[in-house]
Design a protein around this motif. Structure first.
Motif, PDB file in Angstrom:
ATOM      1  N   LEU A  18       0.861  -1.119   0.005  1.00  0.00           N
ATOM      2  CA  LEU A  18      -0.087   0.134  -0.076  1.00  0.00           C
ATOM      3  C   LEU A  18       0.896   1.118   0.074  1.00  0.00           C
ATOM      4  O   LEU A  18       0.475   2.418  -0.226  1.00  0.00           O
ATOM      5  N   SER A  19       2.187   1.213  -0.015  1.00  0.00           N
ATOM      6  CA  SER A  19       3.043   2.220   0.137  1.00  0.00           C
ATOM      7  C   SER A  19       3.427   2.956  -1.158  1.00  0.00           C
ATOM      8  O   SER A  19       4.143   3.556  -1.145  1.00  0.00           O
ATOM      9  N   LYS A  21       2.291   4.544  -4.717  1.00  0.00           N
ATOM     10  CA  LYS A  21       1.556   5.866  -5.364  1.00  0.00           C
ATOM     11  C   LYS A  21       0.875   4.748  -6.803  1.00  0.00           C
ATOM     12  O   LYS A  21      -0.373   4.749  -6.521  1.00  0.00           O
ATOM     13  N   ARG A  23       0.667   1.632  -7.209  1.00  0.00           N
ATOM     14  CA  ARG A  23      -0.308   0.378  -6.557  1.00  0.00           C
ATOM     15  C   ARG A  23      -1.571   0.832  -5.860  1.00  0.00           C
ATOM     16  O   ARG A  23      -2.567   0.149  -6.212  1.00  0.00           O
ATOM     17  N   LEU A  24      -1.501   2.092  -5.066  1.00  0.00           N
ATOM     18  CA  LEU A  24      -2.573   2.653  -4.800  1.00  0.00           C
ATOM     19  C   LEU A  24      -3.789   2.967  -5.590  1.00  0.00           C
ATOM     20  O   LEU A  24      -4.689   2.573  -5.797  1.00  0.00           O
ATOM     21  N   SER A  25      -3.024   3.573  -6.803  1.00  0.00           N
ATOM     22  CA  SER A  25      -3.847   3.940  -8.031  1.00  0.00           C
ATOM     23  C   SER A  25      -4.622   2.801  -8.608  1.00  0.00           C
ATOM     24  O   SER A  25      -5.710   2.965  -9.088  1.00  0.00           O
ATOM     25  N   LEU A  28      -7.327   1.684  -6.089  1.00  0.00           N
ATOM     26  CA  LEU A  28      -8.599   2.492  -6.286  1.00  0.00           C
ATOM     27  C   LEU A  28      -9.410   2.163  -7.510  1.00  0.00           C
ATOM     28  O   LEU A  28     -10.542   2.399  -7.439  1.00  0.00           O
ATOM     29  N   ILE A  86      -9.579  -0.417   1.108  1.00  0.00           N
ATOM     30  CA  ILE A  86      -9.563   0.696   0.180  1.00  0.00           C
ATOM     31  C   ILE A  86     -10.696   1.760   0.757  1.00  0.00           C
ATOM     32  O   ILE A  86     -10.188   3.062   0.702  1.00  0.00           O
ATOM     33  N   LEU A  89      -9.052   3.455   3.502  1.00  0.00           N
ATOM     34  CA  LEU A  89      -7.991   4.374   3.535  1.00  0.00           C
ATOM     35  C   LEU A  89      -8.234   5.587   2.654  1.00  0.00           C
ATOM     36  O   LEU A  89      -8.019   6.664   3.225  1.00  0.00           O
TER      37      LEU A  89
END
Length: 101
Positions: A18-19, A21, A23-25, A28, A86, A89
């Protein structure tokens, strides 16, 4: 359940996943709907090999799953719990919470 003072290896791996950008994108986008690598490349603006590598890490820690249909692979969040993570977060990031003292 793991002790809060001693997170397990999987929890640490999820935190590491999760750290990033990119992978978070990806997460999401997958929280909205499943997608192919091509669609995720368009969404992130990064290369196909980069997206594939990030998806591999997310799959390895159990955050995403994939389904092959002929030559196409479709990715989605691995579970309802991942979706809840998600959403949590996003809620924390969008909140006006001040850091605890």
């Amino acid at each position: 359940m793991q002790s809060q003072a001693s997170p397990g290896p999987l929890m640490l791996a999820v935190g590491q996943a999760l750290s990033c950008k990119v992978r978070l994108s990806l997460l999401l986008q997958l929280a909205v709907d499943g997608a192919t690598v091509s669609e995720l490349v368009q969404h992130t603006g990064t290369s196909q090999s980069n997206v594939s590598n990030h998806l591999g890490m997310l799959r390895e820690v159990g955050l995403v799953s994939s389904q092959r249909n002929g030559r196409t692979v479709r990715y989605e969040l691995a579970s309802a719990e991942v979706g809840a993570l998600i959403r949590a977060l996003v809620a924390v990031a969008d909140s006006d919470l001040k850091p605890a003292k």
